[in-house]
Design an enzyme around this catalytic site. Structure first.
Site, PDB file in Angstrom:
ATOM      1  N   ARG A 192      -0.797  -9.401  10.209  1.00 58.72           N
ATOM      2  CA  ARG A 192       0.519  -9.210   9.578  1.00 58.72           C
ATOM      3  C   ARG A 192       1.376  -8.262  10.411  1.00 58.72           C
ATOM      4  NH1 ARG A 192       0.531  -7.360   3.422  1.00 58.72           N
ATOM      5  NH2 ARG A 192       0.067  -5.352   4.404  1.00 58.72           N
TER       6      ARG A 192
ATOM      7  N   LYS B 136       6.614  -6.224   7.159  1.00 56.60           N
ATOM      8  CA  LYS B 136       6.505  -4.837   6.702  1.00 56.60           C
ATOM      9  C   LYS B 136       7.295  -3.951   7.662  1.00 56.60           C
ATOM     10  CE  LYS B 136       2.870  -2.270   4.361  1.00 56.60           C
ATOM     11  NZ  LYS B 136       3.607  -2.050   3.123  1.00 56.60           N
TER      12      LYS B 136
ATOM     13  N   GLU C   4       9.236  -9.513  -6.106  1.00 59.80           N
ATOM     14  CA  GLU C   4       8.183  -8.487  -6.125  1.00 59.80           C
ATOM     15  C   GLU C   4       8.811  -7.148  -6.470  1.00 59.80           C
ATOM     16  OE1 GLU C   4       6.361  -7.583  -2.353  1.00 59.80           O
ATOM     17  OE2 GLU C   4       8.066  -8.314  -1.235  1.00 59.80           O
TER      18      GLU C   4
HETATM   19  N1  PLP Z   1       4.808  -5.854  -1.288  1.00 52.98           N
HETATM   20  C1  PLP Z   1       5.353  -4.825  -0.641  1.00 52.98           C
HETATM   21  C2  PLP Z   1       6.835  -4.770  -0.534  1.00 52.98           C
HETATM   22  C3  PLP Z   1       4.541  -3.826  -0.077  1.00 52.98           C
HETATM   23  O1  PLP Z   1       5.070  -2.790   0.557  1.00 52.98           O
HETATM   24  C4  PLP Z   1       3.144  -3.926  -0.224  1.00 52.98           C
HETATM   25  C5  PLP Z   1       2.265  -2.923   0.349  1.00 52.98           C
HETATM   26  O2  PLP Z   1       1.737  -3.081   1.387  1.00 52.98           O
HETATM   27  C6  PLP Z   1       2.623  -5.035  -0.921  1.00 52.98           C
HETATM   28  C7  PLP Z   1       3.486  -5.964  -1.431  1.00 52.98           C
HETATM   29  C8  PLP Z   1       1.154  -5.190  -1.083  1.00 52.98           C
HETATM   30  O3  PLP Z   1       0.568  -5.662   0.090  1.00 52.98           O
HETATM   31  P1  PLP Z   1      -0.948  -5.369   0.426  1.00 52.98           P
HETATM   32  O4  PLP Z   1      -1.743  -5.906  -0.702  1.00 52.98           O
HETATM   33  O5  PLP Z   1      -1.202  -6.114   1.685  1.00 52.98           O
HETATM   34  O6  PLP Z   1      -1.075  -3.912   0.561  1.00 52.98           O
HETATM   35  C1  COI Z   2       0.806  -0.216   0.555  1.00 54.44           C
HETATM   36  O1  COI Z   2       0.444  -0.640  -0.538  1.00 54.44           O
HETATM   37  O2  COI Z   2       0.038  -0.014   1.485  1.00 54.44           O
HETATM   38  C2  COI Z   2       2.184   0.073   0.838  1.00 54.44           C
HETATM   39  O3  COI Z   2       2.537   0.173   1.976  1.00 54.44           O
HETATM   40  C3  COI Z   2       3.129   0.235  -0.247  1.00 54.44           C
HETATM   41  C4  COI Z   2       3.966   1.426  -0.009  1.00 54.44           C
HETATM   42  C5  COI Z   2       5.164   1.295  -0.859  1.00 54.44           C
HETATM   43  C6  COI Z   2       3.213   2.688  -0.230  1.00 54.44           C
END
Ligand code: PLP
Ligand code: COI
Length: 341
Positions: free
Chosen positions: A82, A184, A220
């Protein structure tokens, strides 16, 4: 190895400076071999691409101490790929995925004294990130970059741990159609700061963002994907090209189907139908699964039958199964846990 003297059980989601961080520089078209350093300061030009035009991307992942005392990370290969996608979208050089995983392992290992003990409720949050570091004044990508990883021990992302949250439907948009919502990038979070402060000032824990094109579909929150449970016990998650493809959400959908025998569905979810779901949760690395008890849509309240005291039963099962895998209490699918030591 002796652990640091930290009150693990009372940690919030904050920054604690640890001993070591990883740094690699990109210059003359290539990444150097990288190094572990004790220096937590970054020194860059006042005109660095990141400072002027926000050319920066990052990742978020965790290391856990398992029941049998190993230190593991969860699916770091997916964070590596990612981050590569994020970098490409912002015209940044990709830090090679195998080197990303190795650097995560090395940084966690160097800071093993900060990995919270099993059962403490805390984990080690890992933050890989990179940014354009040389002077850029015309709008264009930088030529030089720095890739770094730091770690910090953390507790729950939302205050109150697993108490159900109250969120509101936001009038601000998070991501444009065909924009950068699926990567991200720091810029996605900068533009969410006003929306989250406004939500907090009005007594809400988070924002539910809708699709910017039609404002009828659930996207989201600022930092997590949505999971909904139907009254029949099916797990439903919004499908959209402008949300971040959460690794937690993808893992939970697998766990729901393969471990719990639940029906799962990834599809467009209309705001209009949210009132018909039985449970709602926010999922992400930081959020794990945080239950939502109430959604407020411009004064109109959607209260889930699971209530404001505890997680709904299906959400709880998903939470227990996922954390059980991460903490080594349940067998993980092949390749999900990377053992660090
Ligand atoms: N959506 C957003 C906007 C995020 O910043 C995050 C955090 O990483 C997620 C979703 C959740 O993603 P993940 O499960 O890969 O941490
Ligand atoms: C995460 O879940 O790792 C994120 O980056 C979310 C962030 C808003 C702390």
């Amino acid at each position: 190895m002796e652990k640091k003297n930290i009150d693990w059980s009372n940690l919030g989601f904050g920054y604690v400076k640890t001993d070591y961080r990883f740094v690699s520089d990109f210059k003359d078209g290539k990444w150097d071999e990288g190094r572990m350093t004790e220096d937590d300061k970054v020194v860059i030009s006042e005109c660095a691409g990141v400072l002027q035009y926000a050319q920066t991307v990052f990742e978020g992942m965790k290391a856990y101490t398992t029941q049998d005392g190993r230190i593991v990370t969860f699916r770091p290969d997916l964070n590596a790929s990612r981050m590569a996608d994020s970098a490409r979208r912002l015209e940044m050089p990709v830090f090679p995925e195998d080197r990303f995983i190795q650097a995560v392992v090395d940084t966690v290992k160097a800071n093993a004294a900060y990995v919270p003990p099993y059962g403490s409720g805390a984990t080690l949050y890992i933050r890989p990130y990179m940014f354009g570091s040389n002077p850029v004044i015309g709008v264009k990508p930088a030529d030089e970059y720095q890739f770094r990883i730091f770690v910090t021990p953390v507790g729950p992302y939302f205050k109150g741990g697993v108490k159900p949250l109250t969120i509101r439907v936001s009038d601000f948009d998070r991501a444009a159609p065909h924009g950068t919502g699926h990567i991200k990038a720091g810029l996605n979070y900068a533009m969410s700061l006003h929306a989250i402060m406004d939500a907090h000032n009005q007594g809400f824990d988070e924002n539910m963002y809708l699709d910017a094109g039609t404002r009828t579909k659930v996207e989201e929150t600022g930092g997590a994907n949505f999971l909904f449970i139907t009254k029949e016990g099916k797990v439903v998650t919004p499908k959209s090209n402008s949300i971040l493809p959460s690794i937690t959400r993808r893992s939970l959908m697998y766990v729901a189907k393969e471990y719990l025998g639940l029906e799962v569905e990834e599809r467009e979810v209309y705001l209009e139908e949210v009132k018909d779901f039985a449970e709602c949760g926010l999922c992400g690395t930081a959020a794990v699964i945080s239950p939502v008890g109430k959604i407020v849509d411009h004064g109109k309240e959607i209260c889930f039958p699971s209530g404001m005291e505890a997680m709904g039963p299906v959400t709880q099962k998903l939470y227990d199964t996922l954390t059980g895998i991460q903490m080594g209490r349940l067998e993980a699918p092949e390749g999900w846990l990377k053992v660090i030591e």
